[in-house]
Scaffold this active site. Structure first.
Site, PDB file in Angstrom:
ATOM      1  N   PRO A   1      19.275   6.668 -10.550  1.00 30.72           N
ATOM      2  CA  PRO A   1      19.510   5.316 -11.091  1.00 30.72           C
ATOM      3  C   PRO A   1      20.328   4.430 -10.152  1.00 30.72           C
ATOM      4  CG  PRO A   1      20.265   7.054 -12.608  1.00 30.72           C
ATOM      5  CD  PRO A   1      20.028   7.697 -11.273  1.00 30.72           C
ATOM      6  N   ILE A   2      20.140   3.147 -10.328  1.00 29.99           N
ATOM      7  CA  ILE A   2      20.948   2.127  -9.659  1.00 29.99           C
ATOM      8  C   ILE A   2      21.622   1.302 -10.751  1.00 29.99           C
ATOM      9  CG2 ILE A   2      20.932   0.084  -8.186  1.00 29.99           C
ATOM     10  CD1 ILE A   2      18.259   1.163  -6.998  1.00 29.99           C
TER      11      ILE A   2
END
Lengths: 78, 78, 78, 78, 78, 78
Positions: free
Chosen positions: B2-3
């Protein structure tokens, strides 16, 4: 509850300024929030606006740094 | 992998500070990464977190710069 | 009044699912908002969280589409 | 050459619709671009606007999915 | 008319520099714009690239501030 | 450890396709990651690339939806 992110180059709207002013930022915030109210019925209280000022070196257009791109465009007479 | 992008206003968590501290940033990074591990099984090693601090002038809420919005809210007794 | 944008790949947390569930999304929203409350004193009511689910084809890591990168990593025994 | 990213929930502006219409999108694009022209002298031709529609499950407010947050707010009489 | 946002840590590409140079930014802008032209036929003139430099304290990886994460990785011999 | 977000319109690179292909996405991911390796020494393994495909209705240029803007440009002989 919209979120609006606005990226603009860090420069003034007239030659003697090198950044947009607090008044101009306030006018952008007000104007954009009002568009979302008028068109989409989004209450002002649930709209966030974030303005990001980006150094001219960090902005690319036409495969070039923005200033260089503008210079060439101006030279080409467009 | 994830970012996470977190935008917060540039101001301190107590009156004598004008920005969040490195310790607070580390705690946000750790806490948010852990939520993604606990809930979605995302390994810590594949999570990126970016904190963007935004000047108060550049943040709009309620069609106004954030400070002005807060002032009016406080005055209205909310 | 923080804004949190979370980008994750569109896939499930277990083999029989192909996307994260509404319950998992709710848990991420709650967890992340609580971190910002606990660490930075940001009231829950002024935190927005947006989760963007990104198709695996559209996510690159290691110069490759994410699935291909994972396959090679697994084959390399890491 | 501003870039404007607008995130809104995927829902209609009236009960019988479940998404904003192409006409509403065009009006948002026009209105926001015009604000940047009027306030900051940004030529229309150099402004990009991107509208991202976000599923209600994927939007968090107050530590809750947006619909649940609205329900509680309405129930609390605010 | 693509928009490319690139986030990198604010640090130099060699020990004696503490930020990327204007020449490096120009090379990134040119290279990325050219990829979009070569692969997707996007004309250079309609591609915007924005480079955001993020302080190391504000970047998290592995649940830690980036520098601390790198230190531990190096210590672990990876 | 860069993060690259690429927004492009959802349309094909040739008339008979209505979206970019998985091969084109892979080529964009590889090309952009390689630019960051070549210019800034960023290891491929620490670069994330996310491609967001945006419906043409949701993309504004010149104060108009993108398709309408292109139509007028073409009509004006540019």
């Amino acid at each position: 509850m919209p979120i609006v992110n606005i990226q603009v180059t860090r420069e003034g709207t007239s030659p003697e300024r090198d950044a947009i002013t607090a008044e101009e930022k306030a006018a952008v915030i007000e104007g954009v929030s009002r568009v979302l109210l008028d068109v989409l019925n989004k209450p002002l209280d649930s709209t966030f606006v974030v303005i990001e000022e980006v150094d001219l070196d960090n902005w690319g257009w036409g495969g070039l740094p923005a200033l260089e791109f503008r210079r060439r465009r101006a030279a080409a007479g467009k």
